[in-house]
Design a protein around this motif. Sequence first.
Motif, short mmCIF file in Angstrom:
data_model
loop_
_atom_site.label_atom_id
_atom_site.label_comp_id
_atom_site.label_asym_id
_atom_site.label_seq_id
_atom_site.Cartn_x
_atom_site.Cartn_y
_atom_site.Cartn_z
N MET A 1 53.06 38.52 32.51
CA MET A 1 53.10 38.10 33.91
C MET A 1 52.02 38.80 34.73
N LYS A 2 51.85 40.12 34.45
CA LYS A 2 50.84 40.89 35.18
C LYS A 2 49.43 40.37 34.88
N LYS A 3 49.21 39.95 33.63
CA LYS A 3 47.89 39.43 33.26
C LYS A 3 47.60 38.13 34.01
N ILE A 4 48.62 37.29 34.13
CA ILE A 4 48.44 36.04 34.87
C ILE A 4 48.12 36.34 36.33
N ALA A 5 48.85 37.32 36.91
CA ALA A 5 48.62 37.71 38.29
C ALA A 5 47.20 38.26 38.46
N LEU A 6 46.75 39.04 37.47
CA LEU A 6 45.41 39.61 37.54
C LEU A 6 44.34 38.52 37.55
N TYR A 7 44.47 37.55 36.64
CA TYR A 7 43.48 36.48 36.58
C TYR A 7 43.53 35.62 37.85
N PHE A 8 44.73 35.44 38.36
CA PHE A 8 44.86 34.69 39.62
C PHE A 8 44.14 35.41 40.77
N LEU A 9 44.33 36.72 40.86
CA LEU A 9 43.69 37.50 41.94
C LEU A 9 42.17 37.50 41.79
N LEU A 10 41.71 37.62 40.54
CA LEU A 10 40.26 37.59 40.31
C LEU A 10 39.68 36.23 40.71
N LEU A 11 40.38 35.16 40.34
CA LEU A 11 39.92 33.83 40.72
C LEU A 11 39.96 33.65 42.23
N PHE A 12 41.01 34.16 42.87
CA PHE A 12 41.14 34.05 44.32
C PHE A 12 39.99 34.79 45.01
N ALA A 13 39.64 35.97 44.50
CA ALA A 13 38.54 36.74 45.09
C ALA A 13 37.23 35.97 44.99
N LEU A 14 37.04 35.32 43.83
CA LEU A 14 35.83 34.53 43.63
C LEU A 14 35.79 33.34 44.59
N VAL A 15 36.91 32.62 44.67
CA VAL A 15 36.99 31.46 45.55
C VAL A 15 36.82 31.86 47.01
N PHE A 16 37.39 33.00 47.38
CA PHE A 16 37.25 33.48 48.76
C PHE A 16 35.79 33.66 49.15
N GLU A 17 35.01 34.33 48.30
CA GLU A 17 33.60 34.57 48.62
C GLU A 17 32.83 33.25 48.74
#
Length: 391
Positions: A1-17
Amino acid sequence: MKKIALYFLLLFALVFEILRVYLIMPMPGSQQMNSIDLAYFLGSNKNIIRFVLFFLIGMIAVPVIRNGSRKQRIILACFALLFCVVFYVINFTMEADKMFYQPSHKYFYTASKNKIASNKLVLGIELGDQSKAYPIQLIGYHHQVMDTIGKTTVMVTYCTVCRTGRVFHPIVNGKLEKFRLVGMDHFNAMFEDETTKSWWAQATGECIAGPLKGHRLNEFPSVQVRLNAWLKSHPNSEIMQPDEKFKKEFEGMDVYDEGKSKGSLTKRDSASWKFKSWVVGVDYKGNAKTYDWNLLAKKRLIQDSVSWLPMMVVLEPDNASFHAYSRLLGNDILNFKLQGDGMIEINSGSIWDYNGKCISGKYEGSSLEKINAYQEFLHSWEYFHPKSVRY
C-alpha cells in the motif's frame, strides 16, 4: 500500500509541475480554458505544495531505499531523475520570464542617429513636450519595457500573440510597482507585480488574479504607426534602439510587422472575421466597436459613431499607420473624405492632416479629439471586449 502511495505522490508531484506551467503558457487547449483561478492558486502556493509533497514522499521513500529490493531502488531513482529533468525544464527554460528578458540597457536616439528602419511599426507616445517611439520588433520580444518620458514613468507593453500594445502608468496603491512576465491567459500576456504577486492582463491593464483582483492600471494614449509617419509629426522624438544582446531574437521578429510570421501563435488570418484576423478595436468610455482591417485597408476612412459620439477611423497611405478621432468639434459634427496627403472636411472645405489637425480653412489650428484605438487579433479584442459591436 505504501509503495502505491509513493508512486502516486511522485506522479502527482510531476503532474503538479507540468500543470502549473501548462495553464499559463500557449500549450494545446490551455488558453481556451477559464482556469486562471486554479493557475494562480498553483503558482502562488507552489513552494508550500512542493514542501508537503516532498515531505510525504520522503517519509515513504526512506524505508523503500533502506529495505526495498534493488529493482524498487532503481525504479525510484529513475523516477527521481525524471522529476529533476522535468523540474529543470519547467522552471528554468519554460517559464515566461526565462524565455523573454528585459533589455539590459535602453538606448534612445533622435532621427539623426537612429538605426531603426523608417518603415518599422512603433508605438508612439507623447507626454507633455516629450515624445518617444518604441519599435514593435523590439518590445514584441521584451513584452514590457519600463521607461520614463519627461518625469513620468511608463510601462510600454506588447503581446505578439494578441498583436496589440498598451502603455500603462505602473503605479499601484500610490507606489511605483515593478512587474515581471509570468505567462498568459486566453493568449494574452500576464504580468506579476513584485509587491502582492497579483497577475495583470496586458490587454486591459486589469488585475485578474491575486489580492488586487479588479484593480486597473491607468493607461496612457499611444498610437501604432510606421516610424516615418511618427517622425513626420514628432521630428524631435527619441526612438528606442536594439540592445545588441538580443540581436538574434530581434531578427526572428523581422517580418512580424507585416503579418508574415510563420508561427501558429503569431501568423495572420488574411481573410476577414477569422480567429486571427486583424481588426482595429475602438474603445470610448467603455463603449467598444470592432472594424475589419481588410475593409479599412480598402476604404481607408470609415465614418461611424461609438455610442452617441460621431467618430472616424482613418488609415494613412502607408497602409499601416492608423488613427481614430471624434468628429465632434465644439457644436459641429464634421464630415470628412480623403484628399491628397490628408483629409478635407466636406461642409467647410477645411484641410486636415492625418494627425487630426486642421492646417487650413475654417478650423485652422484646431485638433480633433483622439480616441483609443488598437490593432489586434479578432480573438483577443472580442474576448477582452465581449460587448464590442462589429462594424
